[in-house]
Design a protein around this motif. Sequence first.
Motif, short mmCIF file in Angstrom:
data_model
loop_
_atom_site.label_atom_id
_atom_site.label_comp_id
_atom_site.label_asym_id
_atom_site.label_seq_id
_atom_site.Cartn_x
_atom_site.Cartn_y
_atom_site.Cartn_z
N ALA A 1 1.06 -1.79 0.00
CA ALA A 1 0.03 0.48 0.15
C ALA A 1 0.86 1.32 -0.02
CB ALA A 1 -0.92 0.08 1.54
N LEU A 2 0.54 2.18 0.59
CA LEU A 2 1.36 4.07 1.01
C LEU A 2 2.66 3.01 0.94
CD1 LEU A 2 -1.68 6.15 2.59
CD2 LEU A 2 -0.46 6.03 -0.09
N GLU A 3 3.26 2.46 2.17
CA GLU A 3 4.47 2.21 2.05
C GLU A 3 5.21 1.63 1.36
OE1 GLU A 3 5.63 3.18 5.34
OE2 GLU A 3 4.53 1.93 7.30
N SER A 4 4.51 1.34 0.66
CA SER A 4 5.21 0.46 -0.65
C SER A 4 5.36 2.06 -1.52
CB SER A 4 4.60 -0.53 -1.08
OG SER A 4 5.31 -1.13 -2.49
N ARG A 5 4.24 2.38 -2.29
CA ARG A 5 3.81 3.49 -2.37
C ARG A 5 5.04 4.62 -2.92
NH1 ARG A 5 4.21 7.41 -5.90
NH2 ARG A 5 2.97 7.97 -7.24
N TYR A 6 4.85 5.12 -2.05
CA TYR A 6 5.30 6.49 -1.41
C TYR A 6 6.59 5.72 -0.67
CZ TYR A 6 2.26 9.10 -3.19
OH TYR A 6 0.46 9.20 -3.68
N GLU A 7 7.83 4.88 -0.95
CA GLU A 7 9.28 3.96 -0.51
C GLU A 7 11.11 5.39 -0.74
OE1 GLU A 7 12.32 2.08 1.17
OE2 GLU A 7 9.79 1.82 1.74
N GLU A 8 10.05 6.05 -1.76
CA GLU A 8 11.44 6.88 -2.02
C GLU A 8 10.91 8.17 -1.26
OE1 GLU A 8 12.79 9.84 -5.96
OE2 GLU A 8 11.47 7.46 -6.19
N VAL A 9 9.71 8.91 -0.95
CA VAL A 9 9.50 9.71 -0.07
C VAL A 9 10.00 9.25 1.55
CG1 VAL A 9 8.04 11.11 1.04
CG2 VAL A 9 8.21 10.34 -1.77
N LEU A 10 9.70 8.62 1.86
CA LEU A 10 9.60 7.54 3.36
C LEU A 10 10.82 7.53 3.69
CD1 LEU A 10 5.86 5.96 3.09
CD2 LEU A 10 6.06 8.40 4.35
N SER A 11 11.60 7.11 3.09
CA SER A 11 12.80 5.66 3.34
C SER A 11 14.03 6.56 4.01
CB SER A 11 13.06 5.30 2.46
OG SER A 11 13.28 5.74 1.04
N GLY A 12 14.69 7.89 2.98
CA GLY A 12 16.05 8.61 3.59
C GLY A 12 16.61 8.25 2.69
N GLN A 13 17.73 8.48 3.41
CA GLN A 13 18.88 8.13 3.10
C GLN A 13 19.72 7.23 4.17
OE1 GLN A 13 20.66 11.19 0.84
NE2 GLN A 13 20.41 9.98 -1.05
N GLU A 14 20.20 6.15 4.46
CA GLU A 14 21.69 5.39 5.73
C GLU A 14 22.49 6.52 5.59
OE1 GLU A 14 21.34 1.81 4.31
OE2 GLU A 14 20.47 1.15 5.27
N GLY A 15 23.31 6.36 6.93
CA GLY A 15 24.12 6.87 7.95
C GLY A 15 25.30 6.30 7.46
N LEU A 16 26.79 6.20 7.80
CA LEU A 16 27.64 5.33 8.24
C LEU A 16 28.22 5.59 8.82
CD1 LEU A 16 29.10 5.11 4.82
CD2 LEU A 16 27.42 3.25 5.41
N ILE A 17 28.70 4.80 9.71
CA ILE A 17 29.80 4.44 11.05
C ILE A 17 31.40 4.17 10.37
CG2 ILE A 17 30.42 3.36 13.36
CD1 ILE A 17 27.64 3.81 14.16
N LEU A 18 32.18 4.70 10.54
CA LEU A 18 33.61 4.53 9.58
C LEU A 18 34.63 4.26 10.67
CD1 LEU A 18 33.49 6.58 6.75
CD2 LEU A 18 32.31 4.76 6.14
#
Length: 586
Positions: A172-189
């Motif tokens: 449903a909406l969680e899938s359809r608007y994945e690009e809007v909702l997901s954000g970008q992951e961060g990293l610990i280096l």
Amino acid sequence: MELSKPFHRKKIVVIFLACILIFSGLSARVAYLMVFRAAHYSELALDLHQRERKIKAKRGRILDRNGIVLADNQPVCTISVIHNQIRDPNAVIALLCSKLGMSEETVRKRVEKVSSIEKIKSNVDLETGEEIYRTGLDGIKVDEDYKRYYPYENLASKVIGFTGGDNQGILALESRYEEVLSGQEGLILEMTDARGVRLLDEGESRVEPVDGKDLYISLDANIQLYAQQLAEQVCLEKEAESVSILVLRPDNGEILAMADVPEYQLNDPFTLPEGQQEQLMTEKEKQEALNKMWRNACINDTYEPGSAFKVITAAAALENGVVREEDSFQCPGYIVVEGRKIRCAKVRGHGTENFVQGTMNSCNPVFVTVGLRMGADTFYQSMKQFGLLNRTGIDVPGEAGTIMHAQDQIGPVELATISFGQSFQITPIQLAATVSSLINGGTRITPHLGLYCEKTDGSERISVQKETEQKRILSEETSARLRSILFQVVENGGGKNGKVEGYQVGGKTATSETLPRGTGRYISSFLGFAPADDPKVLALCIIRNPQGVYYGGLVAAPVVRELFENILPYLDEIGYYEKNETINRN
């Protein structure tokens, strides 16, 4: 024979020149690598000694049009191990088994696996994660994470959808608007030595995650809650298989409520309802049962709309000039088309009636006659013009398409049955969207849930709906005539159980027998809108296989009436459409 000195001299020169060439080539290669490829090999060296761990981005929330949070996040932990840093494997295994409730076999397999980092378990509550962290055992990593949380549990579950273990939208909406909702992951280096052991004096660097955007949708949580409660109530009272209630704005397609009971628990979406014995099911059977539980009948399933489709037949006939409100018809209780007797719901017939009365009585012979007057080609082109042969374009995945006869396969009998809503199938959302477009002045709408997204700090707001040119599918004059007729259906005809005191309501009842015929299974429905002269809200109630009385005017119309009795004053109170403007009353 002894070789001459010049021969040896030549040999030495050749070897010397070869060495010079080889040395020059090597020098050139070294210079190339050091000067021109230095950045590349520095990056490779850094990658060799740098280990990265992902930081989950906080998923954007889903909120209703009034800012009520329907999907939120809970902070949790992800527990992982780094093989090269573990000093006491047995202690690590014992701790993780104890705190995470996992079997020793599973944990040992992951702990002993030679890899840069191995996930043990995600979605671990913060308290448990802190207990594991405080033990200080080498090789265990406790990373911050988020888990999806739905505060209203099953409210609009088939509209919202849910996320998987990796917090990615599944339905449903969680899938359809994945690009809007997901954000970008961060990293610990982290920097490590050649063995992969962390260099403590080097510390660590972080690339912070970018949170997902909040998604505001057109649902009104109060209307959704009430619609869902009504659907659950009638489903229980009529022992029905399922009940759907759709509420939308006919002027712009915004969906205010979409209930399809039974709904499921969003916080536990992989558990089947009580009464289904999961332990006796194969994996395939369980997956099929889950798919059925998640399925949204308003969008994913088609059905024969029955007499509700007469609204569309009437619009096409009025627009094409094949019928006038005062035209007279005769109903003896049936009509014969190419030797086939098609009966009216009233066995004794309605006698002489005009077109408005025929619509009020939901008379099959009247609509068969009107359909035959139009002819297959004109009727088919009208359905095409109205948008019935395409999907609505709603912003939820999995919308089913209309199942219709090919134009060259529509004979007199097929045309007759299509005219009163049988022998083809559409989705409930298609019926609601098409009727909305016919009564709103004649402009085709696209039903939708997404409104806009914005950053969590409210600094940026972006519409998620594409601007499309509004297509006129019906004249304003015909739309007004249609609204007037449908008002009479509720005021004085078969839809009188949908009448709401103090408000003008238009609508149409429907009762259709499911395939195969003769099984005694029916679908009862009522489609209503208010105010009748200037529609601001449209509702469609569908009851599948009700027990006992099954006529749409008797079981579905009262549901919409009760819905309107509660939501119309509410919409007035909150100034829903325009500030200080109330819904027109009688």
